[in-house]
Design an enzyme around this catalytic site. Structure first.
Site: not given
Ligand code: 28F
Length: 630
Positions: A423, A496, A498, A500
């Site tokens: 990503e 990541d 998180d 997203d």
């Protein structure tokens, strides 16, 4: 004398009949191989089932005997033994020697089903080197033996029994000169008996194998309802089975339906309890009705507007039994297991359509679940079409070249190589520096493009990112999928830690699940596990969860401020990225199983779909994690 003459003529006809069975056995029992052999048991069993379903027998026993013969026994009325007025021999002898003595599904007599026996038992007799008939009836025990269909003894009273006792017992030894094998197979019988028990609710069949020392009872009070439950036994189901039964002048129809979360279609058709493996007009009538009812209902309730659900859409994940009984079935097809009677399609359709519509009106929550599943399928279908077009276009332009953004590895053997889907461009850059160039390829993905709010799989698939993934992996998608073209043994999703990142992972898993499920099943898809925190005390410790963080901080008694949270992969140096996430010796990888992908698919469907409450909950739960970020 006239009577003598009649008798003689009739018995010659009988013998001619059975001779025909021995000349062309396949015409009567399908084949002389394993299937045909087991068919003999089904024919005898059928008679006992009729007697049970007519309410006279409670239980049927089937034995595979030590000597290789098979015994079928019921506790019904016992075949009548009185002298037949026309043939001048006991009625039971007529039943065992006359071909087609009575048509079980004769049109006229159908309504009074259960009153007719003996359709196939004479064929079994003709094809047995020895058959023993034992009847208990009227307080007496009768016995008779046959060979190749010809009586070897007269029907004789061999004993007494209580007046309450009655029943029929047939033991037969299949003729080795006719069959290529005469060994009965427990599994084959088991499967058919279970089917018969499901199709005749309340019927009890006991199977004993004296050779294998095995036994089993088949008894299903719930009939077809239990049949669909049994077929779905290892699947997650959407609702309780739907069941209805209707009898008209022309047909008796019994139908059970239960959707599961899978994507397979499992529709089993039966005609007069014969499994119509090749389908036919009864099954197509059912399919037509199912598609129409779901579309009409969805339109009426405003769930669908201009678009329609296809037959494939509404059959994804359906398990159904369509059992019809008709007077004059015409079997067609390769294995004569396809119903040909054209009028049956209309009969079934015209019964199923109102019955199912009524059910949905009364059970809107079930209707909604089924329609929502069909809509998922419709979306995937559109997405698949798009993907196909894209791959085609891509191939036309790039002539099979690899995406420009792919930093490929130098080794070419798929068994030795891995593809990292990373990503973000910056993390992609670090990964490119960190990697083992020989075995690890890097494909950076623009997070934002994938992460478009409300992007359905088909939208996401229009993204260059997805076509890059397809080209890099090499196998193609959907029907063109070819595992032998796989370019990497491991495909590792690195996002990541998180919200997203989770969203992108969800989208990618959904993509793999919908378009390359074989890769998941084959164990080629992984998720990288980057650390969440770095704890600094003399040296660096990498921590993968909140819980682990608390423990590490305690253990090392770290002061405040020695605690750093990684905001994303890009924050790590390439050395850190290598040590924590990419080095095969020290990294953690999560293998993706099909259940993970199913869950991702559902999360995705939920985010895209109309379940506002679930969506709210999902966002709230994940917002909590996002807060920790700040
Ligand atoms: C082991 C296989 O075949 N059971 C059967 C019956 C009962 C009747 C019946 C059968 C008379 C002569 C047509 C009895 N009482 N098990 C079996 N149980 N056949 S076969 O009658 C057949 C008719 O041929 C039966 C009164 N009515 C019918």
């Amino acid at each position: 004398m006239a009577t003598q003459k009649d008798y003689g003529a009739e018995s010659i006809k009988v013998l001619e009949g059975l001779e025909a069975v021995r000349k062309r056995p396949a015409m009567y029992i399908g084949s002389t191989s394993k299937d045909g052999l087991h068919h003999l048991v089904y024919e005898v069993l059928d008679n006992a089932v009729d007697e049970a379903m007519a309410g006279y027998a409670k239980e049927i026993k089937v034995l595979i005997n030590k000597d290789g013969s098979v015994t079928v026994e019921d506790d019904g009325r016992g075949i009548p033994v009185d002298i037949h007025p026309k043939f001048k021999v006991p009625a039971c002898e007529v039943a065992l020697t006359k071909l087609h003595a009575g048509g079980k599904f004769d049109k006229k007599s159908y309504a009074i089903s259960g009153g007719l026996h003996g359709v196939g038992i004479s064929c079994v007799n003709a094809l047995s080197i020895k058959l023993i008939l034992d009847i208990k009836r009227g307080g007496k025990i009768y016995h008779q033996e046959y060979s190749k269909g010809i009586p070897k003894t007269k029907l004789t009273v061999v004993g007494k029994c209580s007046n309450k006792e009655s029943g029929t017992k047939v033991t037969f030894f299949p003729d080795e000169g006719i069959f290529s094998t005469t060994n009965f197979d427990y599994k084959i019988l088991e499967t058919r008996f279970r089917e018969v028990a499901f199709l005749n609710a309340g019927l009890k069949i006991n199977l004993f194998d004296e050779l294998k020392n095995k036994k089993e009872e088949f008894y299903y009070e719930g009939g077809l309802i239990e049949f669909v439950k049994w077929m779905n036994r290892s699947k997650e189901v959407l609702h309780k089975p739907i069941f209805f039964s209707r009898t008209t002048q022309e047909v008796i129809i019994d139908i059970a339906i239960q959707y599961n979360l899978s994507y397979q279609e499992n529709i089993f058709g039966f005609v007069n309890t014969i499994n119509t493996v090749e389908g036919g007009t009864h099954v197509s009538g059912f399919k037509t009705a199912l598609t129409r009812v779901l579309n009409d209902y969805a339109k009426k309730k405003g769930i669908l507007k201009n678009e329609s659900l296809t037959g494939d859409d509404v059959r994804e994940g359906v398990t159904a039994i369509v059992s019809v009984k008709i007077g004059d079935p015409q079997f067609e097809g390769q294995t004569k297991t396809k119903l040909g009677n054209s009028e049956v399609k209309g009969y079934v359709d015209s019964i199923v359509t109102p019955a199912l519509s009524e059910f949905f009106e009364e059970n809107p929550s079930v209707a909604k679940k089924i329609i929502s599943k069909a809509l998922d399928s419709a979306r995937a279908r559109l997405a698949a079409r798009k993907a196909k077009e894209l791959v085609r276009r891509k191939n036309a332009f790039s002539l099979g070249g690899l995406p420009g953004k792919l930093s490929d590895c130098s080794r070419k053997k798929a068994e030795e190589t891995e593809l990292y889907l990373v990503e973000g461009e910056s993390a992609g850059g670090s990964a490119k520096q960190a990697r083992n160039k020989e075995t690890q390829a890097i494909l950076p993905l623009k997070g934002k493009i994938l992460n478009v709010e409300k992007s359905s799989p088909s939208r996401a698939l229009s993204s260059e990112e997805i076509t890059n993934i397809i080209t890099a992996i090499g196998t193609g998608v959907g029907e063109q999928f070819d595992i032998s073209k796989l370019r990497y043994n491991k495909v590792i999703i690195m996002t990541d830690a998180d919200v997203d990142g989770e969203h992108i992972k969800t989208l990618l898993l959904t993509f793999f699940f919908r378009f390359m499920p074989q890769l998941i099943e084959n164990g080629n898809i992984y998720a990288a596990m980057p650390p969440l925190f770095r704890v600094r005390k003399k040296k660096d410790y990498f921590v993968y969860s909140d819980d682990e963080l608390r423990k590490t901080v305690e253990r090392l008694s770290v002061k405040e401020g020695g605690v750093t949270r990684f905001k994303g992969l890009g924050e790590m140096s390439s050395t850190q990225l290598w040590d924590t996430t990419m080095n095969p010796k020290s990294r953690k990888l999560k293998k993706i199983f099909i259940e993970d992908a199913v869950e991702a698919d559902q999360v995705f469907a939920m985010l895209m779909g109309g379940d506002v409450q679930a969506r709210k909950e999902f966002i709230q739960e994940n917002a909590h994690e996002a807060e920790l970020d700040v």
